[in-house]
Design a protein around this motif. Structure first.
Motif, PDB file in Angstrom:
ATOM      1  N   LEU A 136       0.834  -1.202   0.000  1.00 22.45           N
ATOM      2  CA  LEU A 136       0.000   0.000   0.000  1.00 22.45           C
ATOM      3  C   LEU A 136       0.870   1.255   0.000  1.00 22.45           C
ATOM      4  O   LEU A 136       0.586   2.216  -0.723  1.00 22.45           O
ATOM      5  N   ALA A 146       2.224   1.924  -3.338  1.00 23.38           N
ATOM      6  CA  ALA A 146       1.180   2.439  -4.235  1.00 23.38           C
ATOM      7  C   ALA A 146       0.934   3.919  -3.989  1.00 23.38           C
ATOM      8  O   ALA A 146       0.823   4.705  -4.934  1.00 23.38           O
ATOM      9  N   PHE A 194       1.681   6.841  -6.529  1.00 20.95           N
ATOM     10  CA  PHE A 194       0.541   7.666  -6.903  1.00 20.95           C
ATOM     11  C   PHE A 194       0.890   9.143  -6.782  1.00 20.95           C
ATOM     12  O   PHE A 194       0.507   9.959  -7.623  1.00 20.95           O
ATOM     13  N   LEU A 235      -2.383   4.282 -11.674  1.00 19.02           N
ATOM     14  CA  LEU A 235      -3.605   4.763 -11.042  1.00 19.02           C
ATOM     15  C   LEU A 235      -3.626   6.288 -11.012  1.00 19.02           C
ATOM     16  O   LEU A 235      -4.679   6.908 -11.180  1.00 19.02           O
ATOM     17  N   TRP A 284     -11.373   5.455 -17.027  1.00 15.85           N
ATOM     18  CA  TRP A 284     -11.825   4.339 -16.189  1.00 15.85           C
ATOM     19  C   TRP A 284     -10.872   3.153 -16.193  1.00 15.85           C
ATOM     20  O   TRP A 284     -10.668   2.506 -15.196  1.00 15.85           O
ATOM     21  N   ALA A 344      -8.223   3.482 -13.765  1.00 16.50           N
ATOM     22  CA  ALA A 344      -8.656   3.433 -12.372  1.00 16.50           C
ATOM     23  C   ALA A 344      -8.951   2.003 -11.957  1.00 16.50           C
ATOM     24  O   ALA A 344      -8.551   1.560 -10.881  1.00 16.50           O
ATOM     25  N   ILE A 345      -9.661   1.264 -12.848  1.00 19.36           N
ATOM     26  CA  ILE A 345     -10.154  -0.054 -12.451  1.00 19.36           C
ATOM     27  C   ILE A 345      -9.030  -1.082 -12.358  1.00 19.36           C
ATOM     28  O   ILE A 345      -8.824  -1.708 -11.320  1.00 19.36           O
ATOM     29  N   GLY A 394      -5.937  -0.365  -9.890  1.00 17.60           N
ATOM     30  CA  GLY A 394      -6.483  -0.300  -8.541  1.00 17.60           C
ATOM     31  C   GLY A 394      -6.881  -1.674  -8.054  1.00 17.60           C
ATOM     32  O   GLY A 394      -6.569  -2.056  -6.914  1.00 17.60           O
ATOM     33  N   ALA A 395      -7.550  -2.433  -8.918  1.00 17.62           N
ATOM     34  CA  ALA A 395      -7.974  -3.768  -8.515  1.00 17.62           C
ATOM     35  C   ALA A 395      -6.772  -4.660  -8.246  1.00 17.62           C
ATOM     36  O   ALA A 395      -6.791  -5.495  -7.339  1.00 17.62           O
ATOM     37  N   ILE A 401      -3.806  -3.745  -7.057  1.00 16.43           N
ATOM     38  CA  ILE A 401      -3.286  -3.420  -5.717  1.00 16.43           C
ATOM     39  C   ILE A 401      -4.217  -3.992  -4.662  1.00 16.43           C
ATOM     40  O   ILE A 401      -3.793  -4.648  -3.707  1.00 16.43           O
ATOM     41  N   PHE A 402      -5.507  -3.755  -4.852  1.00 15.83           N
ATOM     42  CA  PHE A 402      -6.485  -4.197  -3.864  1.00 15.83           C
ATOM     43  C   PHE A 402      -6.406  -5.702  -3.646  1.00 15.83           C
ATOM     44  O   PHE A 402      -6.317  -6.173  -2.516  1.00 15.83           O
ATOM     45  N   VAL A 451      -3.146  -6.763  -1.850  1.00 19.26           N
ATOM     46  CA  VAL A 451      -3.189  -6.414  -0.428  1.00 19.26           C
ATOM     47  C   VAL A 451      -4.173  -7.325   0.299  1.00 19.26           C
ATOM     48  O   VAL A 451      -3.890  -7.850   1.379  1.00 19.26           O
TER      49      VAL A 451
END
Lengths: 377, 513, 571
Positions: free
Chosen positions: C500, C503, C507, C522, C534, C537-538, C541-542, C544-545, C548
């Motif tokens: 995180l 990221a 960022f 991102l 988009w 972003a998607i 981001g997904a 990293i998510f 994590v």
């Protein structure tokens, strides 16, 4: 101020017929979930009874099911993982009505807990809530069960603290548990337990964590309160010295079952089960010389010891889980069906294998109204 | 308790010193050092014809960057410390802290070439007339100050030319190791090297000439400095703080310096930014507690139920959502007009028209007008949402674990044996004891939120401490960065102290006396 | 008497007493501490998901250079007649030392863990860890040396030296020697020759790899132009685009578009395709007829991106004209579809603002994510455990002094320090790992301190002291295993936090330079003007998510499996 508790205790005691058992445990079985393995059977087929103004001592090594039995009678076993498999615990209310403690709803149970049956635990250090004053905690118990104002409850609490011998009870009410010593905390626990005039006290190793002088004081206190209030006491311990001093009837447990049940004189003078004999033989006696003490193992591993029971010729053999069952085992097709608590003599029960000889032995729970105090008179 | 709090406050001092020293060293370690950004954003009294080296020398002198890092730090510390030694500072009407002009630097190694420094005559002391207004006094100071600044710039310029000449001379005799990359001689070059440069390079006359220039510029600058000092001693401005021992020891509010990049006192910048960040946090933290504690309790009392499993899973998922992603998604799908709902404002803390609004919502000609407060809250929705969601997970899990821990405690068994109803056991006994870890969580939630606001403020263009930090970092604004570290450290440690005090109140076993 | 035993058992088959357990009835074989914990972890679907996802990321981390590269796998030089003159392998020539070492390590690991070498599993794991540490340390030193000798303000002597042929070999040998010497004593093999052999063998391999890949050829992606000119023919990897390979005209191409995306973008901006009907709504593309004028403008737009294409542009223009003449293309939508359907390198999930392929960047960023998490957490645990052990064991002034340091890190949000440090220090992966490690160690230090504080007065430590064991042995052999388990379990969460942190830094534009990163992608998703992209972003981001989340789920499962309080609650 000092009159209040006395007034409430009088009618309770007067109604009670002290010749009827106040609680009877019948064929109790409790088991616990053990994750992936099979369930652990903590107690199985336990039978016992206790009378008012009587002390029943439950003796046995750790893990033999003593605490599970007493906790079950308060429904304090966490369920799950715990589970009542079978049996009943009958409790005689003041009006003589019998209730099965295992089947009471949580609400009914709450009116029993603290009010009818009180309990003292073996860890006085952690058994009090650290963030409330001891006064708060005793008053909580009182106001739960008695229709009194907070002021009256305060007086009753002070009285109870005084009764268990806490100096300056009024001042100590505002102290927090961590400001008390271990012995004083156990006194607070007893005061809390007795504040509501319970008719049965479950004392689960009340003195294990205390030093010897405090231990004697606490036990003496319990004895005294038992006499003055016609209370029944179940004293759970593994200390045979404590048993000899304080109990009327003794119940020896092993591996979740009762192996011997008799009055205290009988049991110490004439132990019938090899395990009890081993237990007693392993205690040093003051005044007699020993080269070395006999261990329990030496007794229970000797096959001859198991043939000393009256009726041994008929095939009555003491139950012992480490031994192979006798050849003529007539086990019933039910849990603990290979075992029965057999009345071997007057007022003396021994746990035996259910052999052919005992096939039809359906003896009820041992009922033994015996009080040392009566004998002395 | 009082002594304990006092002791904690005193212990904060070494921690704050260590903290700011660490940040200071970090900035000093950066390539190009502290002044790197200054070269880009230069500005000042130098002519356009001056060389880069001269410009840099000027800037370094202006911001005190030509001293060793530790001395710079100690100087910073002296300014921030509320206890001050020596002459008291004065505060100009603009809020700027004015202090006595600092010592001027002599040309390095001048003694090798020229034995004596030119004599500088001390000016007469200045006394302001009773009749002079504040403005006149200010003007007098400004005039002296501008005069001195000009001459000081000249002195630095000639000094740099002297150093450049020496640098060339040293290169001539292959002594490159004593020459900086900018072409000037290193100020710590040994005397012997200077002697050799003078005798062996064949540039003696040139060197002597540059030194003469430097020394005469030094002399006139020193004279101007003394004049300025005289004006300063006449106290044209209000003095800062109050004296303990007059002339040697005084107590005054910390002076956080002037921002390199914005030219304003840092104190003023922080006074604008800190309330915004604290507002964000003080809206967010109660929300976290109000949602997370009850749900943690519910999960603990219904352990293994669908609520427990579901909330546990949801919270781990929320916890794993990177805050930057949450910000971007909210911006794109909730705030953006084209790609999303456009339901929330994209940036800032207020709408442009909010300046003209009343505080409270009102109806105007049948139109609903939000009013200033609602407008601000509306702007805060998304930033607060981005701040709170990770906190839920941490706090709810902690509450659940603490409650489960206490459910196993012996005193719960005692309470049950007393016949206490289970609702009272949960609320009165278990929850009361679980308060301790819940309070402790504040210790980890608060710094995390402060840090989280850096990202949130950046993405949503909220002008709080986070935006200030980010801007200062990209501009290498030493004063703002240090002041931020200092203030955030103070706020944070006060919050930790508060948590410890609450802890003692919640747990009678803990006493700090 | 087996008969009776059986009856006893069958009487109550679902429950056993303690005595029966002791007799072996209903007894389950015990696993080791970690074995038991592991089997509990594997029962959790969340943890299984986490392990699977991390395996996928790790796979891409190792193989990304072979999956997504703008350099051809095989490149054949053609003469004028189209005959193959010579064949080269540009992708392999471009590999960096880490790429090669990772592959070699993977190849060596398989037989090492499968073959019966007469060593137990824990030793194998320990050897693998130490060996990878050695290789990593060596390449880290190599990077540092290379960074120094190729620096801007380095003296001429060093620059000359760097040009010499012997230099890479000398430098790599130095790196390996330092790394091996530092970690030699860690190799947990008792037999001297094996111990020496492993270190020497690994060292030699690492040295050769580093020396061979010392000077990286300049990246230039002119293959497509040369293909279009007929000079070469090339075979590419699955995704024929490198992360850094981009052209500004390709910026923000949407998913599934290809190298002709700029042409489409220009066409869509033209007034013909932006017609509005009487009510002010956009006319759908399928209602706009494809006129010859529109076709001409499409062809001229395609010709404008000529330089990007691997084939001569006339192939497309003639094909387009032919399809138009045969009447297959009727409206503007057909035209756009036709362009998107051409056989060209495709941006599966679009491009970023520099015109670089997002998918390729995301695959290459896996390595950054995985390694940042592991290395920085490893470093943090190492520092934290050492400092915490010293504080807890010695107490007194050591504790007082070191705890002030810990307090400094408590007083300021970690992210603040990270941002300052990342902003002022050089932007490179190793520096970032070190920064994150050096800023996040205090958690484990505080934990180990508290544990050691309790442990140091316990009897086994006292007796270890009384026997006269050296301090190192008392601290690390006797006390550490007792106090470090929770720290290790929590390191899973620390890895997640490090990812995180990376990221967030990327960022904010403070991430490693010239390095694909999910966080940097991102940050392209929104800009000051208010555009929202988009796909930027998607997807990042997904990624990293999910990564994590994976680590957090594993951490939760591990903690539940090991936490003694929860175990107590079960019985």
């Amino acid at each position: 101020m000092t009159q209040a508790p006395a007034q409430t205790s009088e009618p309770k005691a007067s109604k009670v017929n002290i010749h009827e058992p106040i609680m009877e445990v019948n064929n109790l079985a409790v088991s616990f979930d053990n994750g992936s393995g099979p369930r652990i059977q903590a107690v199985d087929g336990v039978q016992m009874s206790v009378y008012p103004r009587q002390t029943l001592a439950v003796v046995g090594e750790s893990g033999c099911g003593k605490s599970v039995t007493s906790m079950s009678s308060m429904q304090l076993i966490p369920r799950p993982p715990g589970r009542f498999d079978r049996g009943r615990i009958d409790y005689r209310l003041e009006n003589g009505k019998l209730v099965n403690l295992l089947e009471l709803s949580e609400k009914e149970m709450r009116s029993i807990r603290g009010n009818e049956i009180a309990m003292i635990f073996q860890e006085p250090m952690t058994s009090l809530n650290p963030v409330y004053t001891v006064g708060d905690q005793i008053i909580e118990a009182i106001t739960l069960h008695q229709p009194v104002s907070t002021k009256q409850a305060w007086d009753i609490a002070v009285e109870a603290m005084d009764a268990v011998g806490i100096p300056d009870p009024n001042g100590r009410m505002k102290a927090y548990p961590h400001q008390f010593s271990g012995g004083m905390r156990q006194r607070v626990m007893i005061a809390m337990a007795l504040a509501c005039q319970p008719r049965l006290l479950l004392a689960d190793e009340p003195t294990t964590a205390l030093d010897v002088t405090i231990q004697a004081q606490i036990l003496e206190l319990i004895q005294e309160l038992k006499q003055t209030r016609d209370m029944a006491v179940i004293l759970i311990t593994h200390d045979l010295g404590v048993v000899a001093e304080n109990s009327d009837v003794v119940c020896v447990m092993y591996a979740g079952r009762v192996v011997e049940y008799a009055n205290v004189y009988d049991l110490f003078d004439n132990p019938r089960h090899p395990y009890t004999r081993g237990l007693l033989a392993s205690i040093p006696k003051i005044g007699s010389r020993h080269d070395r003490l006999v261990t329990i193992d030496e007794v229970v591993k000797n096959p001859e010891e198991f043939k000393k029971l009256p009726g041994a010729d008929k095939g009555i053999t003491p139950w012992w889980p480490w031994n192979d069952a006798p050849k003529d085992l007539a086990a019933r097709n039910e849990p603990a069906g290979d075992y029965c608590l057999h009345k071997i003599a007057d007022d003396h029960w021994v746990g035996c294998w259910r052999t052919e000889a005992l096939k039809d032995d359906n003896s009820p729970p041992p009922e033994l109204e015996f009080r040392c105090a009566d004998q002395k008179q | 308790m009082g002594t304990y709090i006092l002791r904690r406050l005193i212990l904060m001092v070494p921690t704050l010193i260590g903290l700011t020293l660490m940040v200071f060293l970090l900035i000093a370690m950066s390539p190009g050092g502290i002044g790197a950004a200054l070269n880009v954003s230069s500005g000042g009294q130098m002519d356009s014809g001056t060389s880069k080296a001269q410009q840099q020398a000027y800037l370094e002198d202006r911001y005190g960057l030509d001293d060793p890092v530790l001395i710079q730090y100690v100087r910073w510390l002296g300014r921030v410390s509320p206890v001050k030694f020596g002459q008291r500072d004065q505060i100009a009407p603009t809020g700027e802290v004015v202090r006595a002009p600092k010592q001027l630097k002599t040309p390095p190694r001048y003694d090798v070439i020229n034995d004596t420094l030119p004599e500088v005559e001390a000016p007469d002391p200045v006394v302001f007339d009773e009749s002079m207004t504040q403005e006149e006094q200010t003007r007098a100071y400004r005039l002296a100050s501008q005069h001195y600044t000009r001459l000081r710039a000249d002195s630095i310029r000639t000094r740099t030319i002297y150093l450049e000449t020496l640098g060339r001379a040293l290169r001539e005799i292959d002594q490159d190791k004593y020459v900086e990359r900018t072409g000037t001689m290193k100020t710590d070059a040994p005397k012997r090297a200077v002697e050799r440069a003078l005798t062996e390079s064949g540039m003696e006359s040139e060197i002597r000439e540059s030194l003469d220039n430097a020394l005469s510029a030094y002399a006139s600058a020193e004279r101007a400095r003394l004049e300025l000092k005289a004006v300063f001693d006449a106290k044209p401005f209000r003095e800062a703080g109050f004296p303990i021992i007059p002339g040697t020891l005084s107590v005054a509010a910390p002076d956080l310096g002037m921002s390199f990049s914005r030219g304003r006192p840092v104190t003023a910048l922080i006074a604008e930014a800190l309330p915004i960040t604290l507002l964000l946090n003080f809206i967010a933290i109660p929300i976290i507690y109000i949602i997370a504690v009850p749900s943690g309790m519910l999960a603990a009392t219904h352990r293994g139920s669908w609520f427990d499993v579901l909330s546990g899973g949801l919270y781990v998922a929320l916890w794993s959502v990177p805050i930057v992603w949450a910000c971007v998604l909210m911006l794109g799908y909730l705030a953006n007009n084209q790609s999303g709902l456009g339901a929330f404002p994209v940036t800032g803390l207020h709408s442009i028209e909010a300046q003209d609004m009343t505080w409270l919502p009102s109806f105007n000609d049948g139109h609903f007008v939000r009013g200033f407060i609602l407008d601000t809250l509306w702007h805060l929705c998304l930033p607060v949402a981005a701040l709170v969601y990770t906190g839920f997970a941490v706090l709810s899990k902690q509450t659940r674990a603490a409650m489960l821990d206490n459910f196993n405690a012996d005193y719960v068994r005692t309470a049950k044996a007393k016949g206490v109803p289970s609702r009272d056991i949960v609320l009165r006994h278990v929850f009361r004891n679980s308060l301790l870890p819940i309070i402790t969580m504040f210790v980890s939630i608060f710094p995390a939120m402060l840090a989280g606001s850096v990202v949130v403020e950046k993405v949503f263009s909220v002008p709080g401490m986070g935006s200030l930090v980010i801007e200062a970092i990209f501009l290498r604004d030493r004063e703002v960065l240090l002041a931020n570290a200092f203030i955030i450290g103070v706020v944070n440690m006060l919050a930790l102290l508060l948590a410890d005090v609450l802890y003692a109140l919640a747990d009678p076993r803990i006493s700090y006396d | 008497m087996p008969e009776t035993q059986d009856t006893t058992r069958s009487l109550n088959p679902e429950a056993v007493t303690g005595v029966q357990l002791a007799q072996g009835i209903g007894h389950q074989p015990a696993k080791g501490f970690w074995g038991e914990a592991w089997s509990q972890v594997m029962k959790r679907p969340g943890a299984l998901f986490g392990l699977t996802w991390i395996s996928i990321i790790a796979f891409f981390a190792i193989f990304a250079p072979f999956l997504a590269s703008g350099h051809p796998l095989i490149m054949s030089e053609l003469d004028e007649a189209g005959n193959v003159v010579s064949t080269t392998y540009p992708l392999f020539a471009q590999l960096k030392a880490t790429d090669v070492l990772l592959i070699l390590g993977l190849i060596a690991a398989v037989p090492f863990f499968i073959l019966p070498l007469g060593i137990d599993r824990s030793t194998r794991i320990a050897v693998a860890v130490v060996v990878s540490l050695q290789a990593m340390l060596a390449s880290l030193i190599a990077t540092a040396i290379r960074g120094y000798v190729t620096g801007r303000d380095v003296s001429d002597t060093i620059r000359e030296m760097e040009q010499a042929t012997w230099f890479p070999w000398a430098a790599s040998l130095t790196c390996v020697a330092i790394a091996v010497l530092l970690l030699f004593w860690l190799v947990p093999l008792n037999r001297g020759f094996l111990r020496f052999g492993t270190s020497a063998l690994v060292g030699a391999v690492v040295a050769v790899v580093i020396a061979m890949t010392w000077s990286v050829p300049l990246e230039s992606f002119n293959y497509r132009q040369r293909e279009a000119a007929g000079e070469i023919s090339a075979v590419y990897t699955l995704i024929p685009l490198s992360p850094q390979q981009g052209d500004t005209v390709l910026d923000l191409a949407p998913p599934k578009s290809n190298l002709l995306a700029p042409a489409i973008k220009r066409l869509e901006r033209s007034s013909t395709l932006r017609q509005k009907d009487t009510e002010g709504n956009r006319v759908p593309l399928s209602d706009i007829p494809l006129t010859p004028e529109l076709l001409d403008s499409a062809i001229s737009e395609i010709q404008a991106v000529d330089r990007l294409l691997p084939v001569h542009v006339t192939e497309f223009t003639t094909a387009l004209r032919a399809d138009f003449d045969s009447g297959q293309l009727e409206n503007a939508k057909d035209l756009i579809d036709w362009i998107n359907a051409q056989q060209l390198p495709t941006f599966v999930i679009g491009t970023d603002s520099l015109g670089q392929d997002v998918l390729s960047q995301m695959l290459h960023a896996c390595r950054l994510s995985i390694s940042i998490g592991l290395v920085s957490t490893g470093l943090a645990v190492l520092i934290g455990v050492t400092v915490g052990a010293l504080m807890g064991y010695f107490g007194g002034w050591v504790d007082l002094l070191l705890y002030r340091v810990v307090e400094i890190f408590m007083a300021i949000p970690v992210l603040f320090l990270l941002i300052v440090a990342a902003a002022v220090l050089p932007r490179n992966t190793y520096v970032m790992m070190i920064i994150i490690g050096c800023v996040t160690w205090t958690g484990s230090a505080r934990f180990v301190r508290a544990e050691f504080y309790k442990l140091r007065n316990q009897d086994f430590v006292q007796s270890a002291k009384a026997v006269g064991l050296p301090l190192r042995s008392i601290l690390f052999k006797h006390m550490l295993p007792n106090g470090v388990t929770p720290v290790l379990v929590d390191s899973s969460f620390a890895i997640a936090a490090a990812i995180l942190a990376e990221a967030v830094l990327s960022f904010l534009g403070l991430g490693p330079a010239n390095q694909a990163s999910w966080g940097r992608l991102l940050s392209d998703a929104t800009n000051q003007v208010g555009d929202f992209v988009w796909w930027l972003a998607i997807f990042p981001g997904a990624a990293i998510f999910l990564t994590v989340l994976a680590y957090n789920l594993i951490g939760e499962a591990l903690r539940d499996a090991i936490d003694p309080k929860l175990k107590k609650a079960r019985v």
